[in-house]
Design a protein around this motif. Structure first.
Motif, PDB file in Angstrom:
ATOM      1  N   TYR A 103       0.722  -1.234   0.130  1.00 50.92           N
ATOM      2  CA  TYR A 103       0.633  -0.582  -0.186  1.00 50.92           C
ATOM      3  C   TYR A 103       1.075   1.534   0.245  1.00 50.92           C
ATOM      4  N   ALA A 104       0.245   2.247  -0.696  1.00 43.25           N
ATOM      5  CA  ALA A 104       0.863   3.709  -0.694  1.00 43.25           C
ATOM      6  C   ALA A 104       0.115   4.974  -0.312  1.00 43.25           C
ATOM      7  N   ASN A 105       0.391   5.691   0.217  1.00 49.34           N
ATOM      8  CA  ASN A 105      -0.468   7.301   0.094  1.00 49.34           C
ATOM      9  C   ASN A 105       0.396   8.056  -0.741  1.00 49.34           C
ATOM     10  N   VAL A 106       0.354   8.545  -1.809  1.00 49.12           N
ATOM     11  CA  VAL A 106       1.771   9.952  -1.940  1.00 49.12           C
ATOM     12  C   VAL A 106       0.962  10.756  -1.659  1.00 49.12           C
ATOM     13  N   GLN A 107      -0.061  10.999  -0.807  1.00 50.77           N
ATOM     14  CA  GLN A 107      -0.203  12.968  -0.828  1.00 50.77           C
ATOM     15  C   GLN A 107       0.194  13.736   0.388  1.00 50.77           C
ATOM     16  N   PRO A 108       0.222  12.951   1.424  1.00 52.84           N
ATOM     17  CA  PRO A 108       1.289  13.917   2.454  1.00 52.84           C
ATOM     18  C   PRO A 108       2.217  14.945   1.846  1.00 52.84           C
ATOM     19  N   MET A 109       2.437  16.085   2.740  1.00 51.57           N
ATOM     20  CA  MET A 109       2.487  16.655   2.117  1.00 51.57           C
ATOM     21  C   MET A 109       4.484  17.547   2.182  1.00 51.57           C
ATOM     22  N   SER A 110       4.452  16.038   3.668  1.00 50.76           N
ATOM     23  CA  SER A 110       6.078  16.331   4.591  1.00 50.76           C
ATOM     24  C   SER A 110       6.093  14.721   5.183  1.00 50.76           C
ATOM     25  N   ALA A 111       6.907  14.051   5.404  1.00 54.38           N
ATOM     26  CA  ALA A 111       7.438  13.537   6.271  1.00 54.38           C
ATOM     27  C   ALA A 111       6.333  13.620   7.583  1.00 54.38           C
ATOM     28  N   THR A 112       6.738  14.955   7.749  1.00 56.76           N
ATOM     29  CA  THR A 112       6.566  15.134   9.837  1.00 56.76           C
ATOM     30  C   THR A 112       4.660  14.792   9.348  1.00 56.76           C
ATOM     31  N   SER A 113       4.088  15.254   8.506  1.00 56.10           N
ATOM     32  CA  SER A 113       2.561  14.923   8.540  1.00 56.10           C
ATOM     33  C   SER A 113       2.514  13.796   7.846  1.00 56.10           C
ATOM     34  N   ALA A 114       3.499  13.077   7.728  1.00 57.88           N
ATOM     35  CA  ALA A 114       3.225  11.444   7.139  1.00 57.88           C
ATOM     36  C   ALA A 114       3.145  10.808   8.379  1.00 57.88           C
ATOM     37  N   ASN A 115       3.671  11.400   9.594  1.00 53.87           N
ATOM     38  CA  ASN A 115       3.839  10.596  10.976  1.00 53.87           C
ATOM     39  C   ASN A 115       2.436  11.401  11.533  1.00 53.87           C
ATOM     40  N   GLU A 116       2.392  12.247  11.090  1.00 52.81           N
ATOM     41  CA  GLU A 116       0.850  12.475  12.145  1.00 52.81           C
ATOM     42  C   GLU A 116      -0.245  11.326  11.579  1.00 52.81           C
ATOM     43  N   VAL A 117      -0.128  11.650  10.382  1.00 50.83           N
ATOM     44  CA  VAL A 117      -1.627  10.422  10.263  1.00 50.83           C
ATOM     45  C   VAL A 117      -1.050   9.043  10.786  1.00 50.83           C
ATOM     46  N   VAL A 118      -0.182   8.969  10.535  1.00 51.67           N
ATOM     47  CA  VAL A 118       0.235   7.348  11.417  1.00 51.67           C
ATOM     48  C   VAL A 118      -0.605   7.925  13.167  1.00 51.67           C
ATOM     49  N   MET A 119       0.771   8.192  13.736  1.00 51.36           N
ATOM     50  CA  MET A 119      -0.131   8.404  14.981  1.00 51.36           C
ATOM     51  C   MET A 119      -2.077   8.828  15.216  1.00 51.36           C
ATOM     52  N   PHE A 120      -1.665   9.250  14.651  1.00 53.06           N
ATOM     53  CA  PHE A 120      -3.795   9.392  14.755  1.00 53.06           C
ATOM     54  C   PHE A 120      -4.370   8.273  14.182  1.00 53.06           C
ATOM     55  N   SER A 121      -3.703   7.317  13.121  1.00 54.10           N
ATOM     56  CA  SER A 121      -3.874   6.201  12.548  1.00 54.10           C
ATOM     57  C   SER A 121      -4.464   5.494  13.590  1.00 54.10           C
ATOM     58  N   VAL A 122      -3.312   4.980  14.951  1.00 49.28           N
ATOM     59  CA  VAL A 122      -3.455   3.910  15.539  1.00 49.28           C
ATOM     60  C   VAL A 122      -3.130   4.116  16.972  1.00 49.28           C
ATOM     61  N   MET A 123      -3.649   5.521  17.348  1.00 51.22           N
ATOM     62  CA  MET A 123      -3.527   6.191  19.136  1.00 51.22           C
ATOM     63  C   MET A 123      -4.825   7.449  19.117  1.00 51.22           C
ATOM     64  N   LYS A 124      -4.739   7.672  20.317  1.00 51.09           N
ATOM     65  CA  LYS A 124      -6.167   8.881  20.684  1.00 51.09           C
ATOM     66  C   LYS A 124      -5.004   9.256  21.000  1.00 51.09           C
ATOM     67  N   PRO A 125      -5.398  10.769  21.924  1.00 55.82           N
ATOM     68  CA  PRO A 125      -4.891  11.643  22.839  1.00 55.82           C
ATOM     69  C   PRO A 125      -4.473  11.087  24.007  1.00 55.82           C
TER      70      PRO A 125
END
Ligand code: DSN
Length: 452
Positions: A103-125
């Motif tokens: 699987y690949a998602n090529v839309q994130p604007m940066s690696a920082t936003s890619a990391n945020e996507v992953v964090m909020f995919s598997v964690m809650k605040p």
């Protein structure tokens, strides 16, 4: 390069565009020319940069930028996307092929936003994450209080052994003690090979997800010069401009775990990432950037790039050896990738003074904290160098000794007034700058026309 005879609509567009910029905004055009010449005349050794391939760069300037295309290929919220879909699908297919991902998602604007996507995919605040500490070579998005990762989540860190390699035992102990939902492996200023399998074993032991952020070493991974994390980690993130010589932006990959279910959800990890990128975090993607990523991905998958990547590693080893030969302390004891971190405070110059004095002379590096650094991030005790930009100038390992001679001469001639102030005699500065220019002329950027 092969001469192509036929003028196309796009070549006319690009020539017209630059001509128009000169006419309507000579001030901005002149600044852009200055920047072009600066890059040609200095030696850029900032480890988090490369010199993008012009074929990727030009994609960023294409009229694809005019299309608003929320959604994904075949499923857009806007009309007019039939070619946009082809571009994005090409980038996705190339990303999967290049890294062997499912699987690949090529839309994130940066690696920082890619990391945020992953964090909020598997964690809650409030959930716990475990990442490499900043001083040990980790990244802001791996749990620093300065980033959302350390503000919204309960971030715990692991560090290095006394031999300055990742302390895998400490990482396991911290994981057993704190039971994180997410473990992050990956670095921003670490020069040794990373053992992804050891991270995955700990993640499985404590029931955590594993994120590998390969932003710095993505090119070496693509070229097979660093082991790939794609089937060890649940998620792999990267940006495309540091070592992939492509346009600016981020990527998220998933390997064999792509059909695993996300926590508390019926969605698979791939489906969760898809929804977290759009519409949770981002709106319409930058399709020109995605075209540039598609080009960069094809470049790093090519036999030509394998030679570039090999050169990147050889130059870094030669750079590290040259610093050691001059009596410098190279952090981590050497390098396996493109990064060399040097303790300059041990030679009486702070990291920031070294960075500025070197830039005055045409050598661009960046200040960097070293393990257990007593100086703040705005000062630091070290500098970080990288060889991505030097490889594209087709430098040879022997050139690294010359570069280190110049750096050493500059550092020896810096009069440190305070940790943030220094003096450098003008005659000396200009003589070094001239020698740097001579190297830059001898080893021009292979892919860019030399300045007129
Ligand atoms: N992560 C920062 C660096 O490594 O320099 C910039 O992207």
């Amino acid at each position: 390069m092969q001469e192509l005879e036929t003028t196309t609509d796009l070549t006319r567009f690009a020539q017209n565009a630059i001509q128009r910029l000169r006419e309507v905004d000579p001030e901005l055009h002149a600044i852009l020319e200055d920047e072009y010449r600066r890059q040609a005349n200095v030696l850029t050794m900032v480890a988090s940069s490369s010199i993008a391939d012009p074929a990727a760069l030009i994609c960023e300037a294409m009229p694809t930028m005019n299309v608003t295309a929320e959604g994904y290929p075949g499923n857009r919220f806007h009309a007019g996307c039939k070619h946009i879909d082809r571009i994005e699908q090409l980038a996705i297919d190339r990303a999967k092929a290049c890294f062997g991902a499912q699987y690949a998602n090529v839309q994130p604007m940066s690696a920082t936003s890619a990391n945020e996507v992953v964090m909020f995919s598997v964690m809650k605040p409030g959930d716990t994450l475990l990442g490499l500490e900043l001083d040990s070579g980790g990244h802001l998005t791996h749990g620093s209080k300065a980033s959302i990762s350390g503000q919204v989540f309960d971030a715990v860190g692991y560090g290095l052994t006394k031999d300055e390699v990742i302390d895998y035992d400490q990482m396991r102990e911290r994981a057993l003690e704190h039971r994180p939902k997410l473990i992050i492996c990956g670095t921003t200023a670490y020069s040794r090979t990373i053992d992804w399998a050891r991270f995955r074993a700990v993640a499985d032991e404590v029931g955590a997800f594993l994120l590998a952020d390969i932003t710095h070493i993505a090119g070496l991974v693509a070229a097979g010069l660093h082991p790939s994390p794609v089937d060890h980690a649940h998620f792999t993130t990267m940006c495309t401009h540091k070592q992939m010589y492509g346009g600016r932006g981020g990527l998220i990959l998933i390997g064999k775990d792509y059909e695993m279910t996300a926590p508390g959800s019926k969605l698979t990890l791939a489906q969760m990432v898809q929804k977290r990128v759009f519409p949770y975090f981002q709106g319409a993607p930058n399709q020109s950037q995605i075209a540039a990523k598609a080009r960069g991905l094809a470049y790093v998958a090519s036999p030509e790039f394998k030679q570039v990547a090999q050169r990147v590693v050889e130059l870094a080893r030669a750079l590290s050896d040259a610093f050691l030969a001059k009596g410098y302390r190279v952090v981590f004891g050497g390098t396996d990738n493109h990064i060399v971190v040097v303790d300059v405070a041990a030679k009486g110059v702070s990291g920031v003074n070294a960075e500025k004095a070197l830039e005055d002379c045409g050598i661009v590096v960046n200040k960097n904290r070293i393990p257990y650094d007593q100086r703040p991030p705005t000062v630091t005790s070290g500098i970080r160098l990288g060889t991505n930009g030097l490889a594209i100038r087709e430098m040879e390992p022997a050139d690294m000794a010359e570069c280190v001679d110049l750096i050493h001469e500059v550092l020896q001639n810096v009069s440190q007034v305070s940790d943030k102030e220094y003096e450098l005699e003008e005659g000396f500065r200009s003589s070094i700058e001239e020698r740097v220019r001579a190297i830059a002329r001898r080893r021009p950027i292979r892919t860019y026309p030399a300045p007129l």
